[in-house]
Write a protein that holds these residues in place. Sequence first.
Motif, mmCIF file in Angstrom:
data_model
loop_
_atom_site.group_PDB
_atom_site.id
_atom_site.type_symbol
_atom_site.label_atom_id
_atom_site.label_comp_id
_atom_site.label_asym_id
_atom_site.label_seq_id
_atom_site.Cartn_x
_atom_site.Cartn_y
_atom_site.Cartn_z
ATOM 1 N N UNK A 129 0.724 -1.211 0.123
ATOM 2 C CA UNK A 129 -0.165 -0.053 -0.187
ATOM 3 C C UNK A 129 0.999 1.370 0.054
ATOM 4 N N UNK A 130 1.812 1.274 0.870
ATOM 5 C CA UNK A 130 2.735 2.203 0.810
ATOM 6 C C UNK A 130 3.517 2.634 -0.420
ATOM 7 N N UNK A 131 3.967 1.608 -1.130
ATOM 8 C CA UNK A 131 4.493 1.739 -2.368
ATOM 9 C C UNK A 131 3.724 2.228 -3.509
ATOM 10 N N UNK A 132 2.408 1.728 -3.220
ATOM 11 C CA UNK A 132 1.463 2.119 -4.550
ATOM 12 C C UNK A 132 0.972 3.554 -4.371
ATOM 13 N N UNK A 152 9.608 2.621 -8.644
ATOM 14 C CA UNK A 152 8.948 1.282 -9.205
ATOM 15 C C UNK A 152 9.840 0.097 -9.217
ATOM 16 N N UNK A 153 11.135 0.453 -9.733
ATOM 17 C CA UNK A 153 12.066 -0.913 -9.538
ATOM 18 C C UNK A 153 12.221 -1.248 -8.240
ATOM 19 N N UNK A 154 12.120 -0.478 -7.099
ATOM 20 C CA UNK A 154 12.402 -0.966 -5.823
ATOM 21 C C UNK A 154 11.163 -1.756 -5.459
ATOM 22 N N UNK A 155 9.960 -1.151 -6.004
ATOM 23 C CA UNK A 155 8.588 -1.997 -5.659
ATOM 24 C C UNK A 155 8.762 -3.375 -6.403
ATOM 25 N N UNK A 156 9.141 -3.469 -7.535
ATOM 26 C CA UNK A 156 9.152 -4.637 -8.504
ATOM 27 C C UNK A 156 9.999 -5.480 -7.612
ATOM 28 N N UNK A 157 11.095 -5.130 -7.028
ATOM 29 C CA UNK A 157 12.184 -5.990 -6.525
ATOM 30 C C UNK A 157 11.718 -6.719 -5.183
ATOM 31 N N UNK A 158 10.675 -5.764 -4.582
ATOM 32 C CA UNK A 158 9.873 -6.229 -3.487
ATOM 33 C C UNK A 158 8.779 -7.244 -3.855
ATOM 34 N N UNK A 159 8.105 -7.146 -4.792
ATOM 35 C CA UNK A 159 7.261 -8.054 -5.134
ATOM 36 C C UNK A 159 7.728 -9.253 -5.671
ATOM 37 N N UNK A 161 10.715 -10.494 -4.506
ATOM 38 C CA UNK A 161 11.507 -11.041 -3.168
ATOM 39 C C UNK A 161 11.184 -12.534 -3.059
ATOM 40 N N UNK A 162 12.390 -13.246 -3.164
ATOM 41 C CA UNK A 162 12.231 -14.826 -3.064
ATOM 42 C C UNK A 162 12.117 -15.172 -1.661
ATOM 43 N N UNK A 163 12.417 -14.207 -0.538
ATOM 44 C CA UNK A 163 12.263 -14.481 0.749
ATOM 45 C C UNK A 163 10.968 -14.758 1.285
ATOM 46 N N UNK A 164 10.065 -13.777 0.350
ATOM 47 C CA UNK A 164 8.577 -13.528 0.796
ATOM 48 C C UNK A 164 7.667 -14.118 -0.267
ATOM 49 N N UNK A 165 8.065 -14.900 -1.360
ATOM 50 C CA UNK A 165 7.352 -15.298 -2.310
ATOM 51 C C UNK A 165 6.048 -16.314 -1.812
ATOM 52 N N UNK A 166 6.242 -17.050 -0.789
ATOM 53 C CA UNK A 166 5.131 -17.681 -0.298
ATOM 54 C C UNK A 166 3.995 -16.805 0.220
ATOM 55 N N UNK A 167 4.245 -16.004 1.090
ATOM 56 C CA UNK A 167 3.681 -15.069 1.640
ATOM 57 C C UNK A 167 2.777 -14.185 0.501
ATOM 58 N N UNK A 188 0.302 -4.831 -12.344
ATOM 59 C CA UNK A 188 -0.600 -5.907 -12.105
ATOM 60 C C UNK A 188 -0.195 -6.876 -13.300
ATOM 61 N N UNK A 189 0.468 -6.509 -14.385
ATOM 62 C CA UNK A 189 0.977 -7.559 -15.292
ATOM 63 C C UNK A 189 2.304 -8.218 -14.703
ATOM 64 N N UNK A 190 2.902 -7.355 -14.236
ATOM 65 C CA UNK A 190 4.164 -7.823 -13.858
ATOM 66 C C UNK A 190 4.044 -8.816 -12.751
#
Length: 205
Positions: A129-132, A152-159, A161-167, A188-190
Amino acid sequence: MIKDPAGGLVWIYTEKAVFRYHIQREARDVWQMYMSMNKFDLAKEYCRDRPECMDIVLAKEAEHCFQDKRYLESAKCYALTQNYFEEIALKFIEAKQEEALKEFLLKKLNNLKQSEKTQITLLVTWLTELYLNRLGLLQSDEGKHEVFQETRDEFRKFLSSSKHKECLYNNRTTIYDLLASHGNVDDMVYFSVIMQVSVDALYPG
């Protein structure tokens, strides 16, 4: 009084008696002196092996930075303390320091164990929500295109993230809803692509 530097003994004598003292861990509470002088790096050196004291120093340093309006530094320190999460987050919200809040949440998220699923979900959703919100503000300002792209690059890196991919995968509907509510079609596409990769990784075959 005479101190023996070799043996660490202190000899105290009077007319009637001689006393011998063996001083141990003389620097034990030196951290408090340095902390009171706002010399936090030195204070931390003297309580490196004492987590309860380190926590006090970090909290003091965080508050000192906050009062000096060095909010990002404050956020990094607060994230390492045992202070109540909600209390610290509220401080940054009330000070209208969204970037510092984001930094605090990111640091907290990275410090959580994988078993702390509820807290991870809360932080991942809040950070999304903060990133958006940030991207929405930057996109409407033509003079901040470069900052927008960096965010945006930082946000996509966050999305991704291998560490939190399950979440992220387990809460993908919530993330999609947030992206949709902000009209963020590109991300959304990304995110859809990332989620497909996550499906293959989490459930191979």
